[in-house]
Design an enzyme around this catalytic site. Structure first.
Site, PDB file in Angstrom:
ATOM      1  N   GLY A  49       0.805  -1.222   0.000  1.00 41.67           N
ATOM      2  CA  GLY A  49       0.000   0.000   0.000  1.00 41.67           C
ATOM      3  C   GLY A  49       0.832   1.263   0.000  1.00 41.67           C
ATOM      4  N   GLU A  50       1.842   1.308   0.843  1.00 46.23           N
ATOM      5  CA  GLU A  50       2.687   2.495   0.929  1.00 46.23           C
ATOM      6  C   GLU A  50       3.443   2.736  -0.377  1.00 46.23           C
ATOM      7  OE1 GLU A  50       1.820   0.994   4.957  1.00 46.23           O
ATOM      8  OE2 GLU A  50       2.539   0.062   3.111  1.00 46.23           O
TER       9      GLU A  50
END
Length: 404
Positions: A49-50
């Site tokens: 996600g990051e």
């Protein structure tokens, strides 16, 4: 220091475990495998996600510098490698692993995505004169309270950061209270909005004005959508519907609902490309449907699923409709509603609202343009941030790096 002593003790145990067959993951995190390649910029994100949220910035930096990406998870590492970038698991926050990593990589800049604060990593980077930066930085109120009890650890970490772009105003203020220097603060960017903001929407087109997309629908919503479309067709007989379920495996179930209403079933999985109702039961084609539709209903909002992101339809300049369940993106939906770009509806009002928008395309287009304007304003322009990071990476010559 107590923290360093504890880290050394932990590393001794981990090395013994790795030597006794601890696996490839542990060996890589201890940097006991092949050393990392030399890099100008070390970019670290916790996982998928990051890194996905920061991909635009990472790839922009990689256009003019050698970038090495690390993640805490194999899935994050493998995804970054799939982008064509050198990638590996991040070194653990223990002296030996960090020393071996930094000796090999020799970064000019260490860039962290979102919210990881590693005291030993921070101190060792500073000892080597490596500038440290964070993008999309965030910290919840609860985490800030916990870190507040450990100010002796967090304040020096934040004090060494030379550039930080927070994800939101609350995170920025909490980080300042914990020790972030005012001089390090850069304009805020919501990284998750950069990819939608990079989309180039099609021009206004009468063909889009009569197409309604129900995007990422869930069980319990499709029948409501179909009934609302049939009601809207009473006054707009040329109105088309694209029904795109969140999970294409539900295609047979939805096809049954369509047939039960006496409608022809046109399935994208069967090769269909258009029809009064098109069941878009495939993966990887949502951009195609957003581009085709001027009106978009966001799924997961009629049933209590928390709602899906409003920013993709906003990127495509769609007039946005949704139900009451928007907890996953409540603040974004509120901002869009305030701008007149999105409307919350009860199921019984859906058909009439769609009919009015289809009959008044100028109104739907105003909503779509307003949605895009909100997106662009909130996403921000990453150009100045990218320029600042490039400047930091060029603040020293490699020969000046300590510890070589």
């Amino acid at each position: 220091m107590i923290h360093t002593a504890a880290a050394r003790l932990a590393e001794t145990g981990l090395r013994l475990r790795a030597m006794m067959g601890g696996g490839e993951t542990l060996r890589q995190r201890l940097v006991l495998d092949d050393p990392p390649p030399q890099a100008d910029i070390w970019v670290h994100g916790a996982s998928v996600g990051e890194l996905v949220s920061a991909r635009i910035i990472i790839e922009a930096l990689a256009g003019s510098a050698q970038v090495l990406v690390t993640a805490n998870s194999p899935t994050g590492r493998d995804m970054a490698a799939g982008w064509g970038l050198p990638a590996r698991l991040a070194p653990l926050d223990v002296p030996g692993a960090l020393g071996r990593f930094l000796d090999a990589a020799r970064p000019r800049l260490a860039l962290t995505v979102e919210g990881e604060f590693w005291p030993l990593r921070s101190r060792m980077l500073a000892a080597r004169g490596v500038p440290q930066a964070m993008i999309g930085a965030r910290i919840s109120a609860r985490s800030a309270v916990r870190w507040g009890r450990l100010r002796g650890l967090i304040a020096p970490v934040l004090g060494r950061i030379e550039a930080l772009s927070a994800q939101d105003a609350g995170s920025e203020e909490r980080l300042r209270a914990l020790g972030l220097p005012q001089a390090a603060i850069l304009p805020r960017l919501d990284l998750k909005l950069l990819a939608p903001a990079a989309i180039a929407p099609p021009p206004d087109d009468p063909a889009r004005d009569r197409v309604w997309l129900a995007a990422s629908t869930h069980e319990g919503e499709d029948g409501v959508i179909l009934d609302a479309w049939l009601a809207a067709r009473q006054s707009c007989p040329d109105l088309r519907l694209i029904l795109a379920p969140r999970h294409p495996r539900r295609g047979d179930e939805i096809a049954t609902l369509i047939a039960a209403r006496g409608l022809t079933v046109a399935r994208r999985s069967g090769g269909a490309e258009s029809g009064p109702v098109l069941l878009a039961d495939t993966l990887g084609e949502m951009s195609r449907w957003y581009a085709a539709a001027g009106i978009c209903f966001i799924g997961g909002t009629l049933t209590d699923r928390g709602g899906h992101t409003p920013w993709e339809p906003a990127a495509w300049r769609c007039a946005i409709l949704h139900g009451p369940h928007v907890s996953n993106h409540a603040e974004g939906f509120a901002a869009l509603a305030q701008a007149g770009a999105a409307r919350q509806l009860h199921p019984q009002d859906l058909g009439a609202t769609v009919a009015r928008l289809a009959a008044d395309p100028a109104q739907a287009q105003r909503m779509g343009h307003a949605a895009r304007a909100v997106l662009d304003r909130r996403a921000g322009n990453p150009a100045s941030l990218i320029a600042r990071l490039r400047d930091l990476a060029n603040t020293r010559d490699r020969n000046d790096i300590q510890g070589q």
